[in-house]
Design a protein around this motif. Structure first.
Motif, PDB file in Angstrom:
ATOM      1  N   GLU A  20       7.295  -6.424 -15.158  1.00 58.67           N
ATOM      2  CA  GLU A  20       7.635  -7.298 -14.022  1.00 58.67           C
ATOM      3  C   GLU A  20       8.520  -6.555 -13.019  1.00 58.67           C
ATOM      4  OE1 GLU A  20      10.055 -11.425 -12.967  1.00 58.67           O
ATOM      5  OE2 GLU A  20      10.140 -10.634 -15.011  1.00 58.67           O
ATOM      6  N   LEU A  21       9.502  -5.795 -13.521  1.00 64.64           N
ATOM      7  CA  LEU A  21      10.395  -5.059 -12.639  1.00 64.64           C
ATOM      8  C   LEU A  21       9.687  -3.887 -11.974  1.00 64.64           C
ATOM      9  CD1 LEU A  21      13.684  -5.115 -14.741  1.00 64.64           C
ATOM     10  CD2 LEU A  21      13.030  -6.579 -12.818  1.00 64.64           C
ATOM     11  N   VAL A  22       8.824  -3.204 -12.705  1.00 57.65           N
ATOM     12  CA  VAL A  22       8.051  -2.098 -12.135  1.00 57.65           C
ATOM     13  C   VAL A  22       7.189  -2.616 -10.983  1.00 57.65           C
ATOM     14  CG1 VAL A  22       6.198  -0.430 -12.596  1.00 57.65           C
ATOM     15  CG2 VAL A  22       8.085  -0.705 -14.235  1.00 57.65           C
ATOM     16  N   GLN A  23       6.530  -3.764 -11.195  1.00 56.30           N
ATOM     17  CA  GLN A  23       5.691  -4.343 -10.143  1.00 56.30           C
ATOM     18  C   GLN A  23       6.514  -4.767  -8.931  1.00 56.30           C
ATOM     19  OE1 GLN A  23       2.380  -4.498  -9.605  1.00 56.30           O
ATOM     20  NE2 GLN A  23       3.018  -5.322  -7.639  1.00 56.30           N
ATOM     21  N   ALA A  24       7.683  -5.346  -9.170  1.00 55.51           N
ATOM     22  CA  ALA A  24       8.539  -5.780  -8.062  1.00 55.51           C
ATOM     23  C   ALA A  24       8.988  -4.576  -7.223  1.00 55.51           C
ATOM     24  CB  ALA A  24       9.742  -6.544  -8.596  1.00 55.51           C
ATOM     25  N   ARG A  25       9.340  -3.481  -7.879  1.00 56.78           N
ATOM     26  CA  ARG A  25       9.731  -2.270  -7.134  1.00 56.78           C
ATOM     27  C   ARG A  25       8.539  -1.689  -6.370  1.00 56.78           C
ATOM     28  NH1 ARG A  25      12.351  -1.259 -11.964  1.00 56.78           N
ATOM     29  NH2 ARG A  25      10.889   0.396 -12.502  1.00 56.78           N
ATOM     30  N   ALA A  26       7.364  -1.720  -6.977  1.00 58.83           N
ATOM     31  CA  ALA A  26       6.157  -1.207  -6.301  1.00 58.83           C
ATOM     32  C   ALA A  26       5.851  -2.034  -5.051  1.00 58.83           C
ATOM     33  CB  ALA A  26       4.972  -1.205  -7.260  1.00 58.83           C
ATOM     34  N   SER A  27       5.977  -3.340  -5.154  1.00 58.10           N
ATOM     35  CA  SER A  27       5.744  -4.211  -3.989  1.00 58.10           C
ATOM     36  C   SER A  27       6.757  -3.926  -2.889  1.00 58.10           C
ATOM     37  CB  SER A  27       5.831  -5.684  -4.398  1.00 58.10           C
ATOM     38  OG  SER A  27       4.792  -6.007  -5.284  1.00 58.10           O
ATOM     39  N   ALA A  28       8.017  -3.739  -3.278  1.00 60.55           N
ATOM     40  CA  ALA A  28       9.048  -3.417  -2.290  1.00 60.55           C
ATOM     41  C   ALA A  28       8.736  -2.094  -1.607  1.00 60.55           C
ATOM     42  CB  ALA A  28      10.417  -3.370  -2.961  1.00 60.55           C
ATOM     43  N   ARG A  29       8.298  -1.112  -2.364  1.00 63.22           N
ATOM     44  CA  ARG A  29       8.002   0.195  -1.774  1.00 63.22           C
ATOM     45  C   ARG A  29       6.831   0.130  -0.794  1.00 63.22           C
ATOM     46  NH1 ARG A  29      10.874   0.987  -5.926  1.00 63.22           N
ATOM     47  NH2 ARG A  29      12.338   2.695  -6.169  1.00 63.22           N
ATOM     48  N   ASP A  30       5.851  -0.722  -1.094  1.00 65.57           N
ATOM     49  CA  ASP A  30       4.746  -0.904  -0.143  1.00 65.57           C
ATOM     50  C   ASP A  30       5.263  -1.473   1.179  1.00 65.57           C
ATOM     51  OD1 ASP A  30       2.818   0.100  -1.861  1.00 65.57           O
ATOM     52  OD2 ASP A  30       2.163  -1.879  -2.559  1.00 65.57           O
ATOM     53  N   LEU A  31       6.127  -2.489   1.090  1.00 69.26           N
ATOM     54  CA  LEU A  31       6.688  -3.078   2.306  1.00 69.26           C
ATOM     55  C   LEU A  31       7.589  -2.080   3.040  1.00 69.26           C
ATOM     56  CD1 LEU A  31       7.425  -6.676   0.991  1.00 69.26           C
ATOM     57  CD2 LEU A  31       5.750  -6.038   2.758  1.00 69.26           C
ATOM     58  N   LEU A  32       8.369  -1.300   2.285  1.00 72.86           N
ATOM     59  CA  LEU A  32       9.231  -0.286   2.900  1.00 72.86           C
ATOM     60  C   LEU A  32       8.416   0.782   3.624  1.00 72.86           C
ATOM     61  CD1 LEU A  32      11.832   0.106   0.053  1.00 72.86           C
ATOM     62  CD2 LEU A  32      12.324  -0.686   2.384  1.00 72.86           C
ATOM     63  N   ARG A  33       7.305   1.190   3.015  1.00 75.02           N
ATOM     64  CA  ARG A  33       6.441   2.177   3.666  1.00 75.02           C
ATOM     65  C   ARG A  33       5.951   1.626   5.001  1.00 75.02           C
ATOM     66  NH1 ARG A  33       1.545   1.940   4.037  1.00 75.02           N
ATOM     67  NH2 ARG A  33       1.207   0.625   2.208  1.00 75.02           N
ATOM     68  N   GLN A  34       5.499   0.369   4.990  1.00 77.91           N
ATOM     69  CA  GLN A  34       5.043  -0.258   6.234  1.00 77.91           C
ATOM     70  C   GLN A  34       6.166  -0.318   7.268  1.00 77.91           C
ATOM     71  OE1 GLN A  34       3.119  -4.115   5.542  1.00 77.91           O
ATOM     72  NE2 GLN A  34       2.525  -3.388   3.513  1.00 77.91           N
ATOM     73  N   TYR A  35       7.330  -0.753   6.827  1.00 77.05           N
ATOM     74  CA  TYR A  35       8.477  -0.895   7.729  1.00 77.05           C
ATOM     75  C   TYR A  35       8.867   0.450   8.334  1.00 77.05           C
ATOM     76  CZ  TYR A  35      12.990  -2.464   9.489  1.00 77.05           C
ATOM     77  OH  TYR A  35      14.043  -2.777  10.303  1.00 77.05           O
ATOM     78  N   ASN A  36       8.977   1.456   7.489  1.00 77.10           N
ATOM     79  CA  ASN A  36       9.432   2.767   7.936  1.00 77.10           C
ATOM     80  C   ASN A  36       8.412   3.480   8.818  1.00 77.10           C
ATOM     81  OD1 ASN A  36      11.959   2.518   6.718  1.00 77.10           O
ATOM     82  ND2 ASN A  36      11.223   3.367   4.786  1.00 77.10           N
ATOM     83  N   GLN A  37       7.167   3.024   8.826  1.00 77.88           N
ATOM     84  CA  GLN A  37       6.138   3.640   9.666  1.00 77.88           C
ATOM     85  C   GLN A  37       5.935   2.897  10.985  1.00 77.88           C
ATOM     86  OE1 GLN A  37       2.635   4.066   7.198  1.00 77.88           O
ATOM     87  NE2 GLN A  37       3.486   5.823   6.135  1.00 77.88           N
ATOM     88  N   THR A  38       6.658   1.804  11.200  1.00 74.40           N
ATOM     89  CA  THR A  38       6.509   1.092  12.467  1.00 74.40           C
ATOM     90  C   THR A  38       7.174   1.873  13.589  1.00 74.40           C
ATOM     91  OG1 THR A  38       8.527  -0.203  12.099  1.00 74.40           O
ATOM     92  CG2 THR A  38       6.435  -1.204  11.383  1.00 74.40           C
ATOM     93  N   SER A  39       6.727   1.595  14.797  1.00 74.62           N
ATOM     94  CA  SER A  39       7.323   2.229  15.974  1.00 74.62           C
ATOM     95  C   SER A  39       8.322   1.265  16.611  1.00 74.62           C
ATOM     96  CB  SER A  39       6.239   2.581  16.990  1.00 74.62           C
ATOM     97  OG  SER A  39       5.764   1.403  17.619  1.00 74.62           O
ATOM     98  N   GLN A  40       9.104   1.774  17.525  1.00 72.21           N
ATOM     99  CA  GLN A  40      10.083   0.956  18.243  1.00 72.21           C
ATOM    100  C   GLN A  40       9.409  -0.182  19.009  1.00 72.21           C
ATOM    101  OE1 GLN A  40      13.312   1.453  17.768  1.00 72.21           O
ATOM    102  NE2 GLN A  40      13.881  -0.246  19.069  1.00 72.21           N
ATOM    103  N   ALA A  41       8.132  -0.020  19.349  1.00 73.19           N
ATOM    104  CA  ALA A  41       7.397  -1.063  20.074  1.00 73.19           C
ATOM    105  C   ALA A  41       6.948  -2.203  19.167  1.00 73.19           C
ATOM    106  CB  ALA A  41       6.183  -0.442  20.764  1.00 73.19           C
TER     107      ALA A  41
END
Length: 186
Positions: A20-41
């Motif tokens: 359960e914890l491994v999956q929760a961290r994996a989901s967070a990392r997917d969202l973080l990857r998306q967030y960190n790849q966004t542009s200022q626009a």
């Protein structure tokens, strides 16, 4: 039955390898990857991702990418919170950041820690303790906040400090270990 997640949030020894914890961290990392790849626009996309990732995001709270965390769901940002570039939050337990708190770049918040006893540490379970950062605080660049620490309202922590113990409200504190330099009450 107590889950590993419940143990983690209760400050008890827990297994981070629990599925359960491994999956929760994996989901967070997917969202973080998306967030960190966004542009200022893509400001509205960033705000939406933070709402999905974090436990709470107050109005006008903002995090500059890149940003890193373990779970996200244990991080609660008040209104007007600002986290500058390259902040890392190991939110294995809850992290509450009060309204209008501001972080410099590369601030590190660590709720996670490991047993000091070698045999217990090698056995695998780890621990986590909550962190609270008061409203209107300023946490300077490169500060490290250790597990279980509370920083009071209106407090300034100088750049590069390592906060190992609670710091009261209305003070300026600096150093490694961080200590109160002066009061802001006068």
């Amino acid at each position: 039955m107590t889950t590993e997640r419940e143990k983690m949030l209760a400050g008890e020894l827990y297994l981070a390898s629990d599925p359960e914890l491994v999956q929760a961290r994996a989901s967070a990392r997917d969202l973080l990857r998306q967030y960190n790849q966004t542009s200022q626009a893509e400001l509205s996309q960033r705000a939406e991702i933070l709402k999905q990732l974090l436990g709470a995001v107050g109005e006008q709270a903002w995090i500059e990418p890149p940003f890193y965390c373990d779970y996200g769901s244990n991080l609660f940002l008040g209104r007007g919170v600002y986290l500058n570039f390259n902040c890392t939050v190991l939110d294995c337990n809850t992290v509450h950041i009060g309204d209008n708190a501001k972080f410099g770049p590369s601030v590190q918040i660590y709720t996670a820690y490991h047993p000091v006893d070698v045999a217990a540490r090698l056995a695998g379970p780890e621990l986590a303790a909550p962190i609270r950062i008061g409203q209107n605080s300023w946490i300077g660049g490169g500060v490290i906040v250790c597990p279980g620490v509370t920083i009071g309202d209106n407090t300034t922590i100088g750049a590069g400090s390592v906060v190992t113990k609670d710091i009261p409200a209305n003070v300026v504190a600096v150093g490694n270990p961080c200590r109160v330099l002066r009061s802001l009450d006068s």
